[in-house]
Every structure is written in structure tokens, then in C-alpha cells.
Design a protein around this motif. Structure first.
Motif, PDB file in Angstrom:
ATOM      1  N   LEU A  19       0.822  -1.202   0.000  1.00 42.01           N
ATOM      2  CA  LEU A  19       0.000   0.000   0.000  1.00 42.01           C
ATOM      3  C   LEU A  19       0.857   1.254   0.000  1.00 42.01           C
ATOM      4  O   LEU A  19       0.567   2.217  -0.714  1.00 42.01           O
ATOM      5  CB  LEU A  19      -0.931  -0.002   1.213  1.00 42.01           C
ATOM      6  CG  LEU A  19      -1.796   1.252   1.396  1.00 42.01           C
ATOM      7  CD1 LEU A  19      -2.685   1.468   0.185  1.00 42.01           C
ATOM      8  CD2 LEU A  19      -2.638   1.140   2.653  1.00 42.01           C
ATOM      9  N   LEU A 308      -8.944   1.780  -5.255  1.00 41.83           N
ATOM     10  CA  LEU A 308      -8.072   1.424  -4.135  1.00 41.83           C
ATOM     11  C   LEU A 308      -8.876   1.264  -2.854  1.00 41.83           C
ATOM     12  O   LEU A 308      -8.689   0.295  -2.096  1.00 41.83           O
ATOM     13  CB  LEU A 308      -6.989   2.486  -3.956  1.00 41.83           C
ATOM     14  CG  LEU A 308      -6.016   2.257  -2.794  1.00 41.83           C
ATOM     15  CD1 LEU A 308      -5.270   0.943  -2.961  1.00 41.83           C
ATOM     16  CD2 LEU A 308      -5.039   3.416  -2.669  1.00 41.83           C
ATOM     17  N   LEU A 312      -9.260  -2.233  -0.582  1.00 41.27           N
ATOM     18  CA  LEU A 312      -8.903  -2.312   0.838  1.00 41.27           C
ATOM     19  C   LEU A 312     -10.103  -2.622   1.723  1.00 41.27           C
ATOM     20  O   LEU A 312      -9.938  -3.194   2.791  1.00 41.27           O
ATOM     21  CB  LEU A 312      -8.248  -0.999   1.281  1.00 41.27           C
ATOM     22  CG  LEU A 312      -6.919  -0.659   0.610  1.00 41.27           C
ATOM     23  CD1 LEU A 312      -6.447   0.717   1.043  1.00 41.27           C
ATOM     24  CD2 LEU A 312      -5.866  -1.701   0.932  1.00 41.27           C
ATOM     25  N   TYR A 394      -3.079   4.870   4.907  1.00 45.69           N
ATOM     26  CA  TYR A 394      -1.643   4.883   4.635  1.00 45.69           C
ATOM     27  C   TYR A 394      -0.814   5.239   5.864  1.00 45.69           C
ATOM     28  O   TYR A 394       0.416   5.283   5.787  1.00 45.69           O
ATOM     29  CB  TYR A 394      -1.303   5.829   3.481  1.00 45.69           C
ATOM     30  CG  TYR A 394      -2.036   7.147   3.432  1.00 45.69           C
ATOM     31  CD1 TYR A 394      -1.977   8.065   4.474  1.00 45.69           C
ATOM     32  CD2 TYR A 394      -2.778   7.489   2.297  1.00 45.69           C
ATOM     33  CE1 TYR A 394      -2.634   9.276   4.388  1.00 45.69           C
ATOM     34  CE2 TYR A 394      -3.438   8.694   2.204  1.00 45.69           C
ATOM     35  CZ  TYR A 394      -3.364   9.590   3.253  1.00 45.69           C
ATOM     36  OH  TYR A 394      -4.025  10.796   3.180  1.00 45.69           O
TER      37      TYR A 394
END
Length: 511
Positions: A19, A308, A312, A394
């Protein structure tokens, strides 16, 4: 203050090396300010770059073909946004921003003189501004005061839902202190009272799950540049199927109407097209879009960024972020820094706000954190707020450690020197370190761009070689290669010559 090593890798894979490769700038930066603006993932930047390069090199046999392809790329964002909130693609309109979506909502709702809009007093200034502009139609706005914990409870809302209140407009997560509304209870309350429920989900979607099937709302708007990490000004708006027949239609362009042929490009080839012809508008949500030439780079960036988040999975992102904010809350408690947001887990979000008790001191602390390379903000509304920390997928426990260590270092300074630029050698070193980190992050991003461009150049060179072979021409064109070398030499000197020769060598691979 250090975290145990085993906590560095969250269970869902968030902030894992895979990631983090999507966010190369974060290798040298502690970014905890997503509630202001998110960091664009590499895939979104690539999608935008490829689209713009396609325009630069006229990647189509005609402008009509390119325009049609751009519309298709823009449309691809709708099904992804629909998946995120459990809706259908036809329920989704693409908008420029949360503000744009709220403006459409205010213009579309069937409100009359004497009607009232109810909203929490913790809202972002734009929420109040958009509804106050209906005052010339006789529509009023009232606020629900927050309680001592910095929240707005369902009972407080219910107490103010008088018969003249036709709209409850609120953020599902408040921007200053991260208060998360009990949206399910408010949805049920609005349905019982026949009150329109308009939700600003800009601080919610992308980091917390939300399903409009489980929690019905009438209109939901969300800008893409925060937790969705879209790199350009774009977002989406959900219009419930049951609501659309009762909404006013805005003045829209022709792209918001059904084309009289398979596409508008084909329609323009017919002789019967005229400026005053009747247009048929769909019942789907895109009829509420502006209907002109769209923000194509923004839409493809939004599509890539949404992909994305969906990979996730919002439930896993929420679990990861909850672990980070729990860890942060424990550390702040040890430092004696008070929380300005909700403690109840049901009302927690990805935003955690803390403070010193004074706005000026909060700003001084924020500036010290920024000088240490830790990106945060200070936000206040209606007297509620402080230093706002916003953790995303993140982020890591190491990021939280850096924030806590920098805050603790600031606390140890004498009161009179609690400024990031206090003139000490240590303060200068910290500022230089942070500056170098930001500059390295920029170099990493530029290197990624260079590698992407090299890959794109190699692909074009390969296509040229294939075309030459199919046309019976020699494999290489020496005159063309000399032009390339001369162009690089003229711009960069001897280094340019060496670079051009290396590029030509790299592009002479097998066909």
C-alpha cells in the motif's frame, strides 16, 4: 515513546509495503492531515497522466472519437461510487465538490416560504452558507446546539423538529472534532416526520463504511479530494430513487439529457438537430449534473482512487484507523493533552482533535509539529476544536509515535520559546530535517514520473518499430535518431547527449 514492532503491520494490510508504494511521498513524511486534503495514490496519478498524454498526442482518429472516449472514462466513476455506498450507478451524479453537490441539493428540494432547514452548529461554514442563500425564497435556517462533549445527539435534533422543519442537513462526521452522527437513528426520525435528510459525507467516505441501503438518506454528497484521495476537484452525489421524482430539475446542459441517437457524436451527424429541439431527460441521477464538458482528469482520478478504497474495503480501513486513533488517544492522555472530540466509540471517526485549552497555544503547537515534519491542522467552529489529527489507511503507528514525540518535545520547552523557529540549533536542525524530508518526497515523486514516462516512451517506440517492419522499412531511422540526440544536446548539453543515446539504446529491444 515507541510502539511494539508487532503492531507496525495492521491486520488488513493497511500501511503495508504494497500500500505504501501507492504513496511514495509518505516514505519521508508524517502526513496526518487527510481531513484537509488526501494524498493521491500512484494509480490515480497514472490514470490522469495517461488521459492527459492521450490528449497531448491526439490518441484518436478524430476529436469526436476522443470526446466520446472521455465521456466513457468519466462515466466509469459512477459504478465505483455506487459500490462504495451500496447504491446503483443510476443513483450517482458526478459533481465538482461537496459545495457543488450541496448547491444542487438546495436548488432541487421543493422548499417554500416559511419552511425551515435544521443543521448542527458544528457544521463547516459552507453548509450554513448554501442554505442561508435560500432566504430570498423565505426559507429559514436553524441550528442544533452541541452538548458538553462536543456532539449533537438525536434527542437534541428531535426536540427541534417542529412541523415547519422540512430538511435536516448535517455532516455524518464533523470536520473539527470528528463527531460521528447516529445516522441510522436520524434517518429513521426523518422518515417518521417526512423530513428530507441531506448528508455531507466528505469526512466519512473512504475511511468509514456507509450503506444507503441500511441507512436510507435522500441526498448524500461527497467531495473526492479528502478521504477518497482523488487528485482533482471532483466528487459524487447520491440521489435516492424515491426522492428523485419529487426534486426540481436544475438547468442542465445537453450531456445531462438522453441523446437522440446512440451517442451525441452520432446525433450531430444528422440534419434534424436544432438548438430548440426537445430533449428528453433521464430519471437517473446524472440528469442533475451540469451537463457540459466534464472534469475528465478529475473523474479518471476519482475512479482510480475509488478502486483502491474498494480493494482495501472500508470495514478494514476503519479497523486500522480505530487502532491508530486509540493508540494516539492513549499517548495524548499520558501527555495531559485534552481531547476535544467524542470519547464514546459509537461517535468516534478517523479525526481526533486535542488541545491545550487556548486557541493561540494550539496554533503554536501545530506550527511546532509542522516544523518537525508532522502535518496536522488547527480547526475550530462554534468554540469546539483544537489540533486536528486525521489518520488514514496509509498511516502507521510510527507516524503516531512521531507526532507524540514532537508534542512531548514541544511541552518540554519553556513557555516563552514554544515556537518552531525559536533560534536554537536544535530547532533549526529539526526544521532542516523536515525540509529535507519534504524535498526527498518530491524527488521520489519525480522519479516515479520519470519511470512512468520511460515506460510510456518505450511502448510508443515499440509500436513505431512494429509499424516500420510491417511497412517493409528498415528497423531504425538514423536521421530520426540524430534529431533526438540533437534536441537533447541543445537542451541539456553533453549530459543530454548521453541521456539521449541511453534512451535510444533502451528502445532498441526485441519487437
Amino acid at each position: 515513546m515507541r510502539v511494539d514492532r508487532h503492531r507496525e503491520e495492521p491486520g488488513f494490510g493497511g500501511a503495508s509495503p504494497r500500500l505504501r508504494r501507492e504513496f511514495p511521498a509518505l516514505a519521508h513524511k508524517t502526513y496526518l492531515d487527510t481531513a484537509c486534503i488526501g494524498v493521491a495514490p500512484l494509480r490515480a496519478v497514472r490514470a490522469v497522466t495517461e488521459l492527459v498524454q492521450g490528449m497531448q498526442y491526439c490518441a484518436g482518429e478524430s476529436g469526436t472519437q476522443m470526446h466520446g472516449r472521455l465521456n466513457e472514462l468519466r462515466d466509469s466513476a459512477r459504478p465505483l461510487a455506487a459500490r462504495l455506498i451500496g447504491a446503483e450507478p443510476g443513483d450517482i451524479a458526478l459533481v465538482e465538490s461537496t459545495t457543488h453537490g450541496l448547491k444542487i441539493a438546495a436548488e432541487s428540494l421543493p422548499l417554500n416560504a416559511g419552511d425551515q432547514v435544521l443543521m448542527p452548529d458544528l457544521e463547516f461554514v459552507q453548509m450554513g452558507l448554501v442554505w442561508r442563500q435560500l432566504q430570498d425564497r423565505g426559507v429559514g435556517v436553524r441550528t442544533v446546539p452541541h452538548d458538553a462533549s462536543g456532539g449533537v445527539g438525536v434527542d437534541a435534533v428531535q426536540a427541534l423538529l417542529t412541523p415547519d422543519v422540512k430538511v435536516l442537513a448535517l455532516s455524518s462526521v464533523q470536520w473539527t472534532n470528528g463527531f460521528r452522527a447516529d445516522l441510522a437513528a436520524l434517518s429513521e426520525l426523518c422518515r417518521q416526520r417526512d423530513v428530507w435528510l441531506v448528508v455531507d459525507a466528505a469526512q466519512h467516505l473512504g475511511v468509514l463504511p456507509l450503506s444507503v441501503r441500511q441507512t436510507p438518506v435522500d441526498i448524500l454528497v461527497c467531495g473526492g479530494h479528502k478521504w477518497l484521495c482523488s487528485p482533482f476537484g471532483t466528487g459524487f452525489m447520491y440521489l435516492a430513487p424515491r426522492a428523485r421524482p419529487r426534486l426540481r430539475r436544475p438547468i442542465a446542459g445537453f450531456f445531462a439529457a438522453r441523446p437522440p441517437a446512440r451517442t451525441w457524436g452520432e446525433a450531430f451527424e444528422r440534419m434534424d438537430v436544432a438548438p430548440l429541439q426537445e430533449c428528453e431527460f433521464t430519471d437517473e441521477a446524472y440528469a442533475w449534473e451540469t451537463g457540459g464538458t466534464g472534469n475528465f482528469p478529475g473523474a479518471v482520478g476519482l475512479s482510480a482512487a475509488l478502486s483502491l478504497v474498494l480493494e482495501l474495503r472500508p470495514e478494514r480501513i476503519e479497523a486500522h484507523v480505530r487502532a491508530l486513533t486509540d493508540y494516539l488517544a492513549e499517548g495524548l492522555d499520558r501527555l495531559g493533552l485534552g481531547m476535544a472530540g467524542p470519547l464514546d466509540p459509537r461517535h468516534r471517526s478517523a479525526i481526533l482533535t486535542f488541545g491545550t485549552g487556548r486557541a493561540a497555544t494550539d496554533v503554536a503547537l501545530m506550527r511546532s509539529l509542522l516544523a518537525s515534519g508532522v502535518a496536522v491542522s488547527v480547526r475550530f467552529t462554534s468554540g469546539v476544536g483544537g489540533v486536528r489529527v486525521s489518520c488514514h489507511h496509509y498511516n502507521t503507528f510510527r507516524d503516531i509515535d512521531r507526532l507524540l514525540e514532537a508534542a512531548e518535545e514541544w511541552q518540554r520547552r519553556p513557555q516563552r520559546t514554544r515556537r518552531p523557529d525559536n533560534g536554537t540549533r536544535h530547532g533549526s536542525a529539526l526544521a532542516a530535517q523536515a525540509r529535507i524530508g519534504r524535498q526527498r518526497a518530491l524527488i521520489d515523486a519525480l522519479d516515479n514520473d520519470l519511470m512512468n514516462l520511460l515506460s510510456a516512451r518505450d511502448g510508443v517506440s515499440r509500436s513505431i518499430r512494429v509499424s516500420r517492419l510491417h511497412g517493409g522499412m528498415p528497423r531504425t531511422d538514423l536521421a530520426r535518431e540524430r534529431e533526438v540526440v540533437e534536441r537533447f544536446h541543445d537542451r541539456l548539453g553533453p549530459n543530454g547527449t548521453r541521456l539521449a543515446l541511453e534512451l535510444l539504446r533502451m528502445s532498441q529491444g526485441d519487437t
